[in-house]
Structure formats: structure tokens, C-alpha cells
Design an enzyme around this catalytic site. Structure first.
Site, mmCIF file in Angstrom:
data_model
loop_
_atom_site.group_PDB
_atom_site.id
_atom_site.type_symbol
_atom_site.label_atom_id
_atom_site.label_comp_id
_atom_site.label_asym_id
_atom_site.label_seq_id
_atom_site.Cartn_x
_atom_site.Cartn_y
_atom_site.Cartn_z
ATOM 1 N N CYS A 40 0.847 -1.195 0.000
ATOM 2 C CA CYS A 40 0.000 0.000 0.000
ATOM 3 C C CYS A 40 0.885 1.250 0.000
ATOM 4 O O CYS A 40 1.983 1.255 0.541
ATOM 5 C CB CYS A 40 -0.897 -0.002 1.236
ATOM 6 S SG CYS A 40 -2.010 1.427 1.297
ATOM 7 N N ASP A 42 0.461 3.778 1.684
ATOM 8 C CA ASP A 42 0.440 4.390 3.026
ATOM 9 C C ASP A 42 1.864 4.680 3.522
ATOM 10 O O ASP A 42 2.722 3.790 3.505
ATOM 11 C CB ASP A 42 -0.276 3.425 3.989
ATOM 12 C CG ASP A 42 -0.622 4.089 5.309
ATOM 13 O OD1 ASP A 42 0.301 4.622 5.977
ATOM 14 O OD2 ASP A 42 -1.810 4.074 5.689
ATOM 15 N N ARG A 44 3.057 4.863 6.279
ATOM 16 C CA ARG A 44 3.483 4.139 7.481
ATOM 17 C C ARG A 44 3.935 2.713 7.189
ATOM 18 O O ARG A 44 4.298 1.987 8.119
ATOM 19 C CB ARG A 44 2.315 4.111 8.485
ATOM 20 C CG ARG A 44 1.921 5.501 8.951
ATOM 21 C CD ARG A 44 0.578 5.492 9.651
ATOM 22 N NE ARG A 44 -0.504 5.147 8.720
ATOM 23 C CZ ARG A 44 -1.797 5.088 9.062
ATOM 24 N NH1 ARG A 44 -2.157 5.353 10.298
ATOM 25 N NH2 ARG A 44 -2.715 4.775 8.175
ATOM 26 N N HIS A 96 -2.208 -3.995 5.040
ATOM 27 C CA HIS A 96 -2.018 -3.593 6.442
ATOM 28 C C HIS A 96 -3.356 -3.298 7.097
ATOM 29 O O HIS A 96 -4.321 -2.904 6.440
ATOM 30 C CB HIS A 96 -1.084 -2.382 6.538
ATOM 31 C CG HIS A 96 -1.632 -1.115 5.962
ATOM 32 N ND1 HIS A 96 -2.150 -0.104 6.753
ATOM 33 C CD2 HIS A 96 -1.774 -0.689 4.687
ATOM 34 C CE1 HIS A 96 -2.572 0.877 5.969
ATOM 35 N NE2 HIS A 96 -2.350 0.558 4.709
ATOM 36 N N CYS A 99 -6.068 0.254 7.024
ATOM 37 C CA CYS A 99 -5.837 0.775 5.668
ATOM 38 C C CYS A 99 -6.968 1.736 5.260
ATOM 39 O O CYS A 99 -8.148 1.361 5.264
ATOM 40 C CB CYS A 99 -5.756 -0.379 4.673
ATOM 41 S SG CYS A 99 -5.436 0.164 2.977
#
Ligand SMILES: [Zn+2]
Length: 205
Positions: A40, A42, A44, A96, A99
Site C-alpha cells: 500500500c 500508506d 506508514r 495492512h 488501511c
């Protein structure tokens, strides 16, 4: 802001060369990663950091909610290069918990283009609606949906002509599904690995 970033880069480069003087000259000559990571976007969940890998050790493709669209030229180009040229041994589809893309796919409000992108996750949610409604709250349903999206992604990667051809030619490549926990920084194996016998076992049944 940008100056901060450039200063951090200078420090990182200097420290890395101190640890291993030929690090950059070695990597500049050739990359030979064992892993191809599909994750992803993202911020993080950076592949190298969470997997504890150095530059040069993992080839990476990321998109919103790590969705595998079988006509996504960006993903397919990266996958083909990873398999045919870099000869990676392990393909990892990593989702994750927490999400935002999975959350958006479960909401009944418009998200613009993202709604097109996230359509496979909405479809998964409908397919597994009976199982998902057994879970006590929306957060757990989203976590399970994030896992289902990874398992589905592994299957979709396995079904690409790129993997089919590589396996026919004897490549020993495995595709794994992992999920990352934002709250504890841990990667978990979803035990949905497929390997060279994928099409053989499918043909046998
Ligand atoms: Zn995400």
C-alpha cells in the site's frame, strides 16, 4: 522543509558510506533483489523499513490499498521486470490493518476516482458479506477485508501470464501474502503462499 530533507539525505549517505565504503558503487553497478514487494502507498508501511531490508534488496510497487488490477500496466510492467530480468525469488503482496483504502471501500460516500480503483475490494466485501457480518464490529470487518484483499491479490498475481510463463520455464518463484500491523510494527504471514505447482494443482482438481 526541502532543505531539511536534503540535509537528512547527506547525513544518511555519509553514514552509509562510513559503514560500507563501496556500498553505493556496488549498488550503482547492479541491483539483484530477492524480493518484489507489492504494498500500500500508506506512508506508514515503507517496504524496506518494515522488512528490515537495505537499498538493493527489494524491488517495490505500491498503490492505494495494494490492489491487483489485472490490466494495471504500471504493476504488470514492474512485475514483468522483477520476474524476467531481476529474477526475484519471492513476490510479497502486503496489506495492512488500518488501511484507508479498505476503509473507503466500505463506506457509502463518494471518493471520486478512488471508487473505481477500490472496486475489487467492494466486490470482495460483497462476496464475503456472510462471513464479514459474523464479526462484531466494523473495525474487525475492515481488518478481515484487508486480509481477504491480500489473499485475493496473491491469487491474481499468480494468474497473470507473467507468472504462468515463468513457472512453465522452471522459475522457482513463490508469492506470499502478508499483513502489517500499524499498532505493533509486525508482519504476519497469511499462509496463502502459491508456488510453481499452482497451475498443476489447479489442473488436477
Ligand atoms: Zn493502506
Amino acid at each position: 522543509m526541502l532543505n531539511d530533507l536534503l540535509a537528512r539525505n547527506r547525513n544518511w549517505s555519509a553514514e552509509r558510506q562510513e559503514q560500507e565504503p563501496d556500498f553505493f558503487t556496488r549498488l550503482a553497478a547492479q541491483q539483484a533483489p530477492e524480493y518484489f514487494w507489492i504494498g500500500c502507498s500508506d506512508s506508514r508501511v515503507p517496504a524496506n523499513v518494515v522488512a528490515g531490508l537495505d537499498p538493493g534488496e527489494v524491488f517495490v510497487h505500491r498503490n492505494v490499498a495494494n490492489v491487483i488490477h489485472s490490466s494495471d500496466m504500471n504493476l504488470l510492467s514492474a512485475l514483468e521486470f522483477a520476474v524476467d530480468t531481476l529474477h526475484v525469488r519471492e513476490v510479497i503482496v502486503c496489506g495492512h490493518y488500518g488501511c484507508g483504502g479498505v476503509k473507503a471501500a466500505t463506506e457509502d460516500v463518494p471518493h471520486g476516482l478512488a471508487d473505481h480503483w477500490l472496486e475489487p475490494i467492494r466486490r470482495l466485501a460483497r462476496s464475503y458479506a456472510a462471513d464479514l457480518t459474523q464479526l462484531p464490529d466494523i473495525e474487525q470487518r475492515r481488518e478481515r477485508l484487508a486480509e481477504l484483499n491480500v489473499v485475493d491479490g496473491v491469487r491474481r498475481v499468480a494468474e497473470t501470464p507473467i507468472l504462468r510463463r515463468a513457472w512453465q520455464h522452471g522459475a522457482d518463484i513463490r508469492i506470499h501474502g502478508l499483513i502489517y500491523g500499524l499498532k505493533d510494527g509486525r508482519l504476519r504471514d497469511l499462509d496463502c503462499t502459491v508456488g510453481p505447482d499452482h497451475f498443476q494443482s489447479a489442473d488436477a482438481t
